[in-house]
Write a protein that holds these residues in place. Structure first.
Motif, PDB file in Angstrom:
ATOM      1  N   GLY A 278     -19.656  61.879 130.883  1.00 44.49           N
ATOM      2  CA  GLY A 278     -20.780  61.302 130.164  1.00 44.49           C
ATOM      3  C   GLY A 278     -21.499  60.207 130.928  1.00 44.49           C
ATOM      4  N   GLY A 279     -21.464  60.264 132.257  1.00 44.25           N
ATOM      5  CA  GLY A 279     -22.107  59.234 133.071  1.00 44.25           C
ATOM      6  C   GLY A 279     -23.606  59.154 132.841  1.00 44.25           C
ATOM      7  N   ASN A 280     -24.264  60.316 132.766  1.00 38.29           N
ATOM      8  CA  ASN A 280     -25.713  60.326 132.546  1.00 38.29           C
ATOM      9  C   ASN A 280     -26.078  59.778 131.170  1.00 38.29           C
ATOM     10  N   LEU A 281     -25.253  60.104 130.166  1.00 35.98           N
ATOM     11  CA  LEU A 281     -25.501  59.585 128.819  1.00 35.98           C
ATOM     12  C   LEU A 281     -25.340  58.067 128.803  1.00 35.98           C
ATOM     13  N   LEU A 282     -24.299  57.570 129.475  1.00 32.96           N
ATOM     14  CA  LEU A 282     -24.079  56.133 129.523  1.00 32.96           C
ATOM     15  C   LEU A 282     -25.220  55.432 130.238  1.00 32.96           C
ATOM     16  N   ARG A 283     -25.716  56.042 131.298  1.00 32.30           N
ATOM     17  CA  ARG A 283     -26.847  55.467 132.028  1.00 32.30           C
ATOM     18  C   ARG A 283     -28.079  55.382 131.134  1.00 32.30           C
ATOM     19  N   THR A 284     -28.310  56.419 130.353  1.00 37.37           N
ATOM     20  CA  THR A 284     -29.464  56.437 129.448  1.00 37.37           C
ATOM     21  C   THR A 284     -29.332  55.360 128.374  1.00 37.37           C
ATOM     22  N   VAL A 285     -28.136  55.237 127.810  1.00 36.95           N
ATOM     23  CA  VAL A 285     -27.908  54.240 126.767  1.00 36.95           C
ATOM     24  C   VAL A 285     -28.109  52.835 127.317  1.00 36.95           C
ATOM     25  N   LEU A 286     -27.585  52.584 128.507  1.00 34.02           N
ATOM     26  CA  LEU A 286     -27.725  51.259 129.108  1.00 34.02           C
ATOM     27  C   LEU A 286     -29.186  50.912 129.368  1.00 34.02           C
ATOM     28  N   PHE A 287     -29.927  51.858 129.921  1.00 33.51           N
ATOM     29  CA  PHE A 287     -31.323  51.574 130.250  1.00 33.51           C
ATOM     30  C   PHE A 287     -32.177  51.476 128.995  1.00 33.51           C
ATOM     31  N   SER A 288     -31.769  52.147 127.926  1.00 29.22           N
ATOM     32  CA  SER A 288     -32.567  52.109 126.697  1.00 29.22           C
ATOM     33  C   SER A 288     -32.622  50.706 126.106  1.00 29.22           C
ATOM     34  N   THR A 289     -31.612  49.886 126.347  1.00 29.35           N
ATOM     35  CA  THR A 289     -31.660  48.517 125.836  1.00 29.35           C
ATOM     36  C   THR A 289     -32.806  47.738 126.468  1.00 29.35           C
ATOM     37  N   TYR A 290     -33.107  48.041 127.729  1.00 27.92           N
ATOM     38  CA  TYR A 290     -34.202  47.348 128.402  1.00 27.92           C
ATOM     39  C   TYR A 290     -35.552  47.803 127.866  1.00 27.92           C
ATOM     40  N   MET A 291     -35.623  49.014 127.355  1.00 32.59           N
ATOM     41  CA  MET A 291     -36.880  49.559 126.849  1.00 32.59           C
ATOM     42  C   MET A 291     -37.223  49.024 125.466  1.00 32.59           C
ATOM     43  N   VAL A 292     -36.237  48.441 124.774  1.00 31.20           N
ATOM     44  CA  VAL A 292     -36.509  47.885 123.448  1.00 31.20           C
ATOM     45  C   VAL A 292     -37.284  46.579 123.615  1.00 31.20           C
ATOM     46  N   PRO A 293     -38.402  46.386 122.919  1.00 35.31           N
ATOM     47  CA  PRO A 293     -39.159  45.133 123.044  1.00 35.31           C
ATOM     48  C   PRO A 293     -38.312  43.927 122.680  1.00 35.31           C
ATOM     49  N   MET A 294     -38.514  42.836 123.428  1.00 34.24           N
ATOM     50  CA  MET A 294     -37.732  41.629 123.201  1.00 34.24           C
ATOM     51  C   MET A 294     -37.912  41.075 121.788  1.00 34.24           C
ATOM     52  N   ILE A 295     -39.087  41.290 121.207  1.00 36.64           N
ATOM     53  CA  ILE A 295     -39.312  40.822 119.836  1.00 36.64           C
ATOM     54  C   ILE A 295     -38.341  41.500 118.875  1.00 36.64           C
ATOM     55  N   ALA A 296     -38.188  42.815 119.015  1.00 36.36           N
ATOM     56  CA  ALA A 296     -37.257  43.544 118.158  1.00 36.36           C
ATOM     57  C   ALA A 296     -35.826  43.121 118.439  1.00 36.36           C
ATOM     58  N   VAL A 297     -35.495  42.929 119.716  1.00 42.66           N
ATOM     59  CA  VAL A 297     -34.141  42.502 120.074  1.00 42.66           C
ATOM     60  C   VAL A 297     -33.829  41.142 119.449  1.00 42.66           C
ATOM     61  N   ALA A 298     -34.790  40.213 119.525  1.00 43.69           N
ATOM     62  CA  ALA A 298     -34.577  38.874 118.977  1.00 43.69           C
ATOM     63  C   ALA A 298     -34.347  38.919 117.466  1.00 43.69           C
ATOM     64  N   LEU A 299     -35.133  39.723 116.776  1.00 40.53           N
ATOM     65  CA  LEU A 299     -34.986  39.801 115.320  1.00 40.53           C
ATOM     66  C   LEU A 299     -33.649  40.413 114.927  1.00 40.53           C
ATOM     67  N   VAL A 300     -33.228  41.459 115.640  1.00 41.08           N
ATOM     68  CA  VAL A 300     -31.945  42.097 115.322  1.00 41.08           C
ATOM     69  C   VAL A 300     -30.789  41.145 115.601  1.00 41.08           C
ATOM     70  N   TRP A 301     -30.820  40.474 116.753  1.00 41.29           N
ATOM     71  CA  TRP A 301     -29.724  39.577 117.097  1.00 41.29           C
ATOM     72  C   TRP A 301     -29.692  38.342 116.204  1.00 41.29           C
ATOM     73  N   SER A 302     -30.824  37.944 115.664  1.00 45.01           N
ATOM     74  CA  SER A 302     -30.798  36.829 114.713  1.00 45.01           C
ATOM     75  C   SER A 302     -29.990  37.203 113.473  1.00 45.01           C
ATOM     76  N   LYS A 303     -30.020  38.471 113.080  1.00 46.28           N
ATOM     77  CA  LYS A 303     -29.207  38.936 111.953  1.00 46.28           C
ATOM     78  C   LYS A 303     -27.741  39.069 112.355  1.00 46.28           C
ATOM     79  N   LEU A 304     -27.497  39.537 113.589  1.00 40.17           N
ATOM     80  CA  LEU A 304     -26.120  39.665 114.062  1.00 40.17           C
ATOM     81  C   LEU A 304     -25.433  38.305 114.131  1.00 40.17           C
ATOM     82  N   TYR A 305     -26.216  37.268 114.459  1.00 42.27           N
ATOM     83  CA  TYR A 305     -25.668  35.923 114.593  1.00 42.27           C
ATOM     84  C   TYR A 305     -25.575  35.171 113.258  1.00 42.27           C
TER      85      TYR A 305
END
Length: 297
Positions: free
Chosen positions: A105-132
């Motif tokens: 599953g190396g290719n799948l893992l690579r895709t998952v890892l890179f997909s985090t960078y494709m998520v806008p920082m605004i969305a990341v900030a809002l989600v992590w504010s709930k996680l925290y």
């Protein structure tokens, strides 16, 4: 013929040069010019009053303007250092994990890892504010399963900046993992075969073959990571607004607060110039250290 080719080359690059001049060099020169003036952002440039180095004396002085600037500068330096120190080793470790052909599953893992960078920082900030979230946040709930009490995360001056760093690392590490994988693909397999013939174990292969040949990739990654880190803005603006107790008040957010909210355009411009100069100095030092290490080897 040579002259015609030269003219055609200039014709093709002139739109790009014009755009760079309008959107990069002109604002840069204007910011430097405004840093020597007292100017309110609520008025036109014609109202700017020349004050020389006063803005620079104020931001480095003992008054509240200077104290806030130095705190923001310190927060930015700590944030940048922690981000780079965490991102580079993680990207290499994850790159090695994905690059190993025996890992399923190396290719799948690579895709998952890179997909985090494709998520806008605004969305990341809002989600992590709930996680925290101290009460219903999943992170504290998971910690309670192993007997660790709830952590304040974003609500404590001791942990708020580190919490923003973790958020940034999660969002950025996928991109730098892809860079690490690109560097690994450039290492000839014959070098590993020769190392194994000489009796090298995997750890010796890493420090003797992989790490030295990843030096240029890591140099590029370090420069990009520093540039990205000093530009942090969205998590601070959306989650903490520089708090608590100015613990997450980084320079980009502080410049916006001073230059726009307080309409002190001259002071804000002086802070922006110092941020730019500091970034240039850090990048020059990174290249100088890398060059010294290459000369030693």
């Amino acid at each position: 013929m040579h002259g015609a080719q030269k003219r055609s080359t200039w014709i093709m690059v002139s739109p790009a040069v014009a755009l760079i001049g309008v959107f990069i060099f002109v604002p840069m020169v204007l910011t430097i010019w405004l840093s020597f003036h007292q100017w309110s952002t609520q008025t036109g440039f014609g109202t700017a009053e020349f004050v020389g180095l006063r803005n620079y004396r104020d931001i480095f002085g003992p008054i509240s303007v200077g104290r806030d600037f130095k705190r923001a500068f310190s927060n930015t330096a700590i944030y940048t250092a922690l981000s780079v120190v965490l991102i580079l080793p993680l990207s290499v470790a994850l790159g090695l994990l994905v690059y190993q052909s025996r890992v399923a599953g190396g290719n799948l893992l690579r895709t998952v890892l890179f997909s985090t960078y494709m998520v806008p920082m605004i969305a990341v900030a809002l989600v992590w504010s709930k996680l925290y979230s101290p009460t219903e946040g999943p992170i504290n709930q998971i910690l309670s399963w192993v007997g660790i009490g709830p952590q304040p995360w974003l609500s404590s001056p001791d942990t708020a900046l580190v919490s923003i760093v973790i958020l940034n690392v999660w969002q950025q590490v996928g991109y730098f993992t892809v860079l690490a994988i690109a560097g690994l693909t450039q290492i000839p397999t014959t070098l590993y075969e020769a190392a194994r013939i000489d009796g090298a174990n995997p750890i010796q292969e890493f420090f003797g073959v992989t790490l030295p040949l990843l030096r240029r990739t890591l140099l590029f990654s370090a420069v990009i990571a520093v540039i990205n880190a000093v530009q942090v803005f969205e998590p601070v603006a959306l989650i903490t607004q520089g708090g608590p107790a100015n613990a997450t008040n980084v320079l980009t957010y502080h410049i916006r607060r001073v230059g726009i909210e307080r309409a002190q355009g001259g002071l804000g411009s002086a802070m922006a110039v110092m941020l730019m100069l500091s970034l240039i100095v850090v990048i020059i030092l990174i290249f100088a250290l890398a060059r010294q290490r290459e000369e030693r080897t």
